[in-house]
Design a protein around this motif. Structure first.
Motif, PDB file in Angstrom:
ATOM      1  N   PHE A 140       0.808  -1.219   0.000  1.00  0.00           N
ATOM      2  CA  PHE A 140       0.000   0.000   0.000  1.00  0.00           C
ATOM      3  C   PHE A 140       0.843   1.271   0.000  1.00  0.00           C
ATOM      4  CE2 PHE A 140       0.804  -0.474   4.471  1.00  0.00           C
ATOM      5  CZ  PHE A 140       0.508   0.713   5.120  1.00  0.00           C
ATOM      6  N   PHE A 141       1.980   1.258   0.686  1.00  0.00           N
ATOM      7  CA  PHE A 141       2.804   2.467   0.703  1.00  0.00           C
ATOM      8  C   PHE A 141       3.433   2.725  -0.660  1.00  0.00           C
ATOM      9  CE2 PHE A 141       2.778   3.742   5.120  1.00  0.00           C
ATOM     10  CZ  PHE A 141       3.267   5.032   5.061  1.00  0.00           C
ATOM     11  N   GLY A 142       4.030   1.696  -1.244  1.00  0.00           N
ATOM     12  CA  GLY A 142       4.694   1.872  -2.530  1.00  0.00           C
ATOM     13  C   GLY A 142       3.742   2.301  -3.629  1.00  0.00           C
ATOM     14  N   VAL A 143       2.576   1.676  -3.681  1.00  0.00           N
ATOM     15  CA  VAL A 143       1.597   2.022  -4.717  1.00  0.00           C
ATOM     16  C   VAL A 143       1.102   3.452  -4.520  1.00  0.00           C
ATOM     17  CG1 VAL A 143      -0.700   1.501  -5.635  1.00  0.00           C
ATOM     18  CG2 VAL A 143       0.898  -0.359  -5.128  1.00  0.00           C
ATOM     19  N   ALA A 144       0.792   3.813  -3.277  1.00  0.00           N
ATOM     20  CA  ALA A 144       0.272   5.159  -3.017  1.00  0.00           C
ATOM     21  C   ALA A 144       1.286   6.232  -3.402  1.00  0.00           C
ATOM     22  CB  ALA A 144      -0.115   5.302  -1.543  1.00  0.00           C
ATOM     23  N   PHE A 145       2.552   6.022  -3.059  1.00  0.00           N
ATOM     24  CA  PHE A 145       3.570   7.019  -3.389  1.00  0.00           C
ATOM     25  C   PHE A 145       3.759   7.122  -4.904  1.00  0.00           C
ATOM     26  CE2 PHE A 145       4.382   7.339   1.014  1.00  0.00           C
ATOM     27  CZ  PHE A 145       5.218   8.436   1.223  1.00  0.00           C
ATOM     28  N   ALA A 146       3.674   5.983  -5.608  1.00  0.00           N
ATOM     29  CA  ALA A 146       3.791   6.021  -7.065  1.00  0.00           C
ATOM     30  C   ALA A 146       2.644   6.808  -7.682  1.00  0.00           C
ATOM     31  CB  ALA A 146       3.835   4.597  -7.617  1.00  0.00           C
ATOM     32  N   VAL A 147       1.427   6.562  -7.225  1.00  0.00           N
ATOM     33  CA  VAL A 147       0.263   7.285  -7.755  1.00  0.00           C
ATOM     34  C   VAL A 147       0.373   8.770  -7.474  1.00  0.00           C
ATOM     35  CG1 VAL A 147      -2.233   7.591  -7.503  1.00  0.00           C
ATOM     36  CG2 VAL A 147      -1.270   5.286  -7.640  1.00  0.00           C
ATOM     37  N   LEU A 148       0.810   9.113  -6.267  1.00  0.00           N
ATOM     38  CA  LEU A 148       0.936  10.534  -5.916  1.00  0.00           C
ATOM     39  C   LEU A 148       2.025  11.216  -6.732  1.00  0.00           C
ATOM     40  CD1 LEU A 148       0.505  10.190  -2.075  1.00  0.00           C
ATOM     41  CD2 LEU A 148      -0.964  11.554  -3.568  1.00  0.00           C
ATOM     42  N   ALA A 149       3.104  10.489  -7.004  1.00  0.00           N
ATOM     43  CA  ALA A 149       4.176  11.081  -7.804  1.00  0.00           C
ATOM     44  C   ALA A 149       3.730  11.322  -9.241  1.00  0.00           C
ATOM     45  CB  ALA A 149       5.404  10.172  -7.778  1.00  0.00           C
ATOM     46  N   PHE A 150       2.971  10.374  -9.789  1.00  0.00           N
ATOM     47  CA  PHE A 150       2.570  10.475 -11.188  1.00  0.00           C
ATOM     48  C   PHE A 150       1.304  11.305 -11.395  1.00  0.00           C
ATOM     49  CE2 PHE A 150       5.146   6.509 -11.520  1.00  0.00           C
ATOM     50  CZ  PHE A 150       6.030   6.960 -12.482  1.00  0.00           C
ATOM     51  N   ALA A 151       0.428  11.360 -10.389  1.00  0.00           N
ATOM     52  CA  ALA A 151      -0.850  12.063 -10.565  1.00  0.00           C
ATOM     53  C   ALA A 151      -1.073  13.165  -9.538  1.00  0.00           C
ATOM     54  CB  ALA A 151      -2.008  11.059 -10.501  1.00  0.00           C
ATOM     55  N   GLY A 152      -0.689  12.909  -8.271  1.00  0.00           N
ATOM     56  CA  GLY A 152      -0.965  13.886  -7.222  1.00  0.00           C
ATOM     57  C   GLY A 152      -0.167  15.162  -7.361  1.00  0.00           C
ATOM     58  N   ARG A 153       1.125  15.045  -7.595  1.00  0.00           N
ATOM     59  CA  ARG A 153       1.952  16.244  -7.747  1.00  0.00           C
ATOM     60  C   ARG A 153       1.531  17.065  -8.969  1.00  0.00           C
ATOM     61  NH1 ARG A 153       6.720  18.602  -6.127  1.00  0.00           N
ATOM     62  NH2 ARG A 153       7.862  19.705  -7.767  1.00  0.00           N
ATOM     63  N   PRO A 154       1.327  16.446 -10.149  1.00  0.00           N
ATOM     64  CA  PRO A 154       0.840  17.248 -11.282  1.00  0.00           C
ATOM     65  C   PRO A 154      -0.489  17.939 -10.993  1.00  0.00           C
ATOM     66  CG  PRO A 154       1.691  15.155 -12.057  1.00  0.00           C
ATOM     67  CD  PRO A 154       1.663  15.074 -10.557  1.00  0.00           C
ATOM     68  N   LEU A 155      -1.381  17.283 -10.237  1.00  0.00           N
ATOM     69  CA  LEU A 155      -2.653  17.919  -9.866  1.00  0.00           C
ATOM     70  C   LEU A 155      -2.396  19.175  -9.037  1.00  0.00           C
ATOM     71  CD1 LEU A 155      -5.790  17.832  -9.640  1.00  0.00           C
ATOM     72  CD2 LEU A 155      -5.470  16.444  -7.573  1.00  0.00           C
ATOM     73  N   ALA A 156      -1.479  19.072  -8.055  1.00  0.00           N
ATOM     74  CA  ALA A 156      -1.183  20.221  -7.203  1.00  0.00           C
ATOM     75  C   ALA A 156      -0.528  21.348  -8.000  1.00  0.00           C
ATOM     76  CB  ALA A 156      -0.278  19.793  -6.052  1.00  0.00           C
ATOM     77  N   ILE A 157       0.334  20.999  -8.943  1.00  0.00           N
ATOM     78  CA  ILE A 157       1.006  22.023  -9.748  1.00  0.00           C
ATOM     79  C   ILE A 157       0.009  22.726 -10.670  1.00  0.00           C
ATOM     80  CG2 ILE A 157       2.680  22.346 -11.623  1.00  0.00           C
ATOM     81  CD1 ILE A 157       4.378  20.150 -10.295  1.00  0.00           C
ATOM     82  N   ALA A 158      -0.911  21.939 -11.243  1.00  0.00           N
ATOM     83  CA  ALA A 158      -1.864  22.514 -12.202  1.00  0.00           C
ATOM     84  C   ALA A 158      -2.981  23.301 -11.523  1.00  0.00           C
ATOM     85  CB  ALA A 158      -2.454  21.403 -13.069  1.00  0.00           C
ATOM     86  N   TRP A 159      -3.494  22.805 -10.388  1.00  0.00           N
ATOM     87  CA  TRP A 159      -4.684  23.386  -9.773  1.00  0.00           C
ATOM     88  C   TRP A 159      -4.442  23.943  -8.375  1.00  0.00           C
ATOM     89  CZ3 TRP A 159      -8.888  23.993 -12.798  1.00  0.00           C
ATOM     90  CH2 TRP A 159      -8.950  23.243 -13.975  1.00  0.00           C
ATOM     91  N   GLY A 160      -3.241  23.807  -7.868  1.00  0.00           N
ATOM     92  CA  GLY A 160      -2.931  24.333  -6.539  1.00  0.00           C
ATOM     93  C   GLY A 160      -3.004  23.267  -5.466  1.00  0.00           C
ATOM     94  N   LEU A 161      -2.380  23.548  -4.335  1.00  0.00           N
ATOM     95  CA  LEU A 161      -2.348  22.589  -3.229  1.00  0.00           C
ATOM     96  C   LEU A 161      -3.744  22.198  -2.737  1.00  0.00           C
ATOM     97  CD1 LEU A 161       0.606  23.983  -1.046  1.00  0.00           C
ATOM     98  CD2 LEU A 161       0.680  22.334  -2.916  1.00  0.00           C
ATOM     99  N   PRO A 162      -4.706  23.139  -2.677  1.00  0.00           N
ATOM    100  CA  PRO A 162      -6.042  22.740  -2.200  1.00  0.00           C
ATOM    101  C   PRO A 162      -6.658  21.617  -3.019  1.00  0.00           C
ATOM    102  CG  PRO A 162      -5.844  25.127  -2.161  1.00  0.00           C
ATOM    103  CD  PRO A 162      -4.629  24.599  -2.871  1.00  0.00           C
ATOM    104  N   ALA A 163      -6.368  21.555  -4.318  1.00  0.00           N
ATOM    105  CA  ALA A 163      -6.955  20.512  -5.154  1.00  0.00           C
ATOM    106  C   ALA A 163      -6.499  19.126  -4.711  1.00  0.00           C
ATOM    107  CB  ALA A 163      -6.582  20.747  -6.622  1.00  0.00           C
ATOM    108  N   LEU A 164      -5.204  18.987  -4.363  1.00  0.00           N
ATOM    109  CA  LEU A 164      -4.697  17.691  -3.920  1.00  0.00           C
ATOM    110  C   LEU A 164      -5.309  17.301  -2.580  1.00  0.00           C
ATOM    111  CD1 LEU A 164      -2.820  15.273  -4.196  1.00  0.00           C
ATOM    112  CD2 LEU A 164      -0.979  16.658  -3.215  1.00  0.00           C
TER     113      LEU A 164
END
Length: 385
Positions: A140-164
């Motif tokens: 669960f930790f490895g998968v979650a960090f991979a998803v956040l790296a590939f999708a969560g960070r781009p979401l925060a960059i595109a829409w701001g920290l509140p979006a994440l």
């Protein structure tokens, strides 16, 4: 004990675990963006990351005892709703003191999930499926960090920290709604003793004196010490042209080996034996890295060997402890030792590198793997005697 496994429910509980891991990861992947929201915070921003782990160190065993007392379904659903509320509050980017307080609450939510969910998975899995279901949980930790790296960070960059933060809050609420409709409470066990500070201290002693309750946590301490610290300090020693490829492939290799070779081995060996094999192979892989610093195949071999430890450690909990209360206590101890390993691993490794250079990496990591193997062999001997 059931003779059938509800795999949709197992995957839903694993999904809840991804949300718990994201309580760490959502801040880690956007840590460099936090100064934009809190420009005056300075070094205090480090506590936004570390407070969740600090809560785990203090209250890991307490979480195991409390979850057993208030029952697993209730504890899990309460923790998911609390996690959802906290993340949605964080989406408002409150003042730093309130943000730090929210991370304390999030640490409590995280602990309850990582104790209750694997305990429930073990109870709803047929014995023949536990190797797979608890190995799945271990990713669960490895998968979650991979998803956040590939999708969560781009979401925060595109829409701001509140979006994440908002997305994470909605995710937690969604799993709370689904599981509240699907999850049945475990059969009632014997009444739990009243919770007290003296009782908590006494129970720490009971857990860590037990060769069955403490064994998964003992190995988990040395695994987390090595896994997090190696991934943190290794990049500067890798070929710059291969650095991103290797760092992306290592956690994925660990997960892949855990879910394939690890599951196959668990059908033929006990979970503790698979963990011991993982520690031994990890130590050999570190020797390879010592002989060939930064070698890509050596890095992947190390990640694969650690994958055996990752999944089998969770599978060892129900093999060594056959009651839900015992499993909750063992999972609480794993949470406590895991947070200690995560917290101390990187600072110790970094200090060693500053003194001895690259040599410190294989020495410290190899020493940790050797100690993890020795701890399991010693506790297995105590159980036999």
């Amino acid at each position: 004990m059931t003779d059938k496994t509800s795999f949709p429910l197992v995957f839903a509980l694993w999904g809840a675990g991804l949300g718990a891991a994201a309580q760490y990861g959502k801040v880690s992947v956007i840590f460099d963006l936090l100064p934009e929201a809190y420009p005056e915070a300075g070094a205090a921003l480090g506590f936004v990351v570390s407070l969740v782990g600090f809560i785990g160190i203090l209250f890991g065993v307490a979480a195991g005892l409390l979850v057993a007392r208030i029952r697993y379904r209730r504890a899990l659903l309460s923790a998911l709703w609390l996690g959802a509320a906290v993340s949605l509050t964080q989406a408002l980017l409150p003042p730093l003191p309130w943000m730090l307080l929210s991370r304390v609450a999030e640490g409590l939510s995280h602990l309850a999930i990582v104790v209750a969910a694997p305990t429930l998975i073990a109870q709803i899995s047929a014995p023949r499926h536990r190797g797979f279901t608890l190995t799945l949980w271990g990713t669960f930790f490895g998968v979650a960090f991979a998803v956040l790296a590939f999708a969560g960070r781009p979401l925060a960059i595109a829409w701001g920290l509140p979006a994440l933060f908002a997305a994470h809050g909605l995710y937690m609420a969604g799993f709370a709604l689904y599981l509240s409709a699907r999850l049945r409470a475990l059969p009632a066990e014997a009444a739990q003793p009243a919770f007290s500070l003296s009782g908590l201290l006494r129970d720490h002693g009971v857990i860590y004196r037990s060769a069955s309750l403490a064994a998964p946590a003992a190995g988990w301490l040395f695994y987390t010490f090595s896994f997090v610290s190696v991934l943190t300090v290794l990049p500067p020693y890798l070929d710059p042209d291969l650095r991103n490829v290797i760092m992306g492939a290592m956690p994925l290799t660990s997960i892949a080996v855990s879910m394939t070779l690890g599951v196959v081995l668990l059908r033929r060996l006990t979970a503790v034996q698979v963990v011991e094999l993982g520690f031994a192979l990890s130590a050999l892989a570190v020797l390879w890295l010592w002989a060939q610093p930064g070698a890509m195949l050596a890095c992947l071999a190390l990640a694969g060997a650690m994958g055996l430890i990752q999944g089998a450690s969770f599978a060892a909990v129900p093999q060594l402890n056959d009651t839900a209360t015992g499993q909750a206590r063992a999972n609480g101890a794993m949470a406590q030792m895991g947070n200690i390993g995560n917290t101390i691993g990187t600072p110790i490794m970094a200090a060693g590198l500053s003194i001895a250079g690259y040599t410190a990496l294989p020495l410290l990591a190899g020493g940790a793997f050797a100690l993890g193997l020795a701890a399991h062999l010693w506790l297995a001997r105590l159980r036999r005697n």
